[in-house]
Design a protein around this motif. Structure first.
Motif, PDB file in Angstrom:
ATOM      1  N   ARG A  92      26.997  -9.615 -42.215  1.00 19.21           N
ATOM      2  CA  ARG A  92      28.093  -8.773 -42.716  1.00 19.21           C
ATOM      3  C   ARG A  92      28.724  -9.465 -43.922  1.00 19.21           C
ATOM      4  O   ARG A  92      28.959 -10.672 -43.889  1.00 19.21           O
ATOM      5  N   THR A 117      23.806  -3.536 -41.946  1.00 13.61           N
ATOM      6  CA  THR A 117      23.726  -3.814 -40.520  1.00 13.61           C
ATOM      7  C   THR A 117      23.024  -5.147 -40.342  1.00 13.61           C
ATOM      8  O   THR A 117      22.402  -5.646 -41.281  1.00 13.61           O
ATOM      9  N   GLN A 121      26.109  -7.925 -36.101  1.00 13.49           N
ATOM     10  CA  GLN A 121      26.827  -6.660 -35.960  1.00 13.49           C
ATOM     11  C   GLN A 121      26.361  -5.910 -34.708  1.00 13.49           C
ATOM     12  O   GLN A 121      27.163  -5.334 -33.979  1.00 13.49           O
ATOM     13  N   ASP A 143      24.426 -14.754 -37.117  1.00 15.38           N
ATOM     14  CA  ASP A 143      24.026 -14.581 -38.512  1.00 15.38           C
ATOM     15  C   ASP A 143      23.031 -15.661 -38.922  1.00 15.38           C
ATOM     16  O   ASP A 143      22.025 -15.386 -39.576  1.00 15.38           O
TER      17      ASP A 143
END
Length: 183
Positions: A92, A117, A121, A143
């Motif tokens: 993100r 996306t 997320q 992430d």
């Protein structure tokens, strides 16, 4: 190759998104007045700042609440993908003030384009209805896991899960209850 895939996905999405975006823009203009879009500074690949677009939903009202709940307020981000500021899949996008507080390892998320996306997320969305949303360290680790393991197969898996989440009637936008990355 990733860029070609991003452009192919947004070209397909644009078939439905453009008429919907025009309708939303007209409705926002008629119900709220003022500008329809807002820009926010975000940090992209290699720490380069860019202006992310979204429909202006700061006011009260059923339309703006609906846009936020369904994620349609982020529809203009397709333009950010078309421009190359973002990809379809990735971490993100963070604000510049959020990046300043990141550890060296967390900054590795900036080695890829942010996405519409991503792995974190989807995990945040799945935990949205639980009493404890993802913490900032959990979000960052998800992430980073994506950055370290990204592949065409993983991207297709994330894209498929995202489509399923969007089609679920209860999906909404609860993933925003995830971490406040400024902490």
């Amino acid at each position: 190759m990733r860029r070609v895939g991003d452009l192919a996905v947004i070209a397909l999405a644009a078939i439905a998104a453009l008429p919907l975006a025009l309708l939303i823009a007209v409705l926002l203009r008629c119900t709220t007045g003022g500008p329809v879009l807002q820009r926010q500074t975000r940090t992209g690949r290699y720490g380069r700042e860019f202006q992310i677009l979204r429909f202006r939903t700061g006011g009260d009202g059923r339309l703006t609440a609906l846009l936020r709940r369904t994620g349609l307020d982020e529809l203009p981000r397709l333009w950010n993908v078309a421009r190359g500021d973002m990809g379809v899949i990735g971490p993100r996008p963070a604000g510049p003030d959020q990046v300043v507080g990141c550890s060296g390892r967390e900054r590795d998320r900036l080695s890829v384009r942010p996405g519409l996306t991503g792995w974190a997320q989807l995990h945040a969305l799945s935990r949205a209805r639980t009493p404890r949303p993802l913490s900032r360290p959990e979000w960052a680790e998800l992430d980073l896991w994506y950055v370290e393991h990204r592949s065409l197969g993983l991207d297709l898996h994330i894209l498929g899960l995202t489509v399923l989440a969007l089609l679920r009637s209860d999906a909404g936008r609860e993933h925003r209850v995830g971490p406040d990355l400024r902490r």
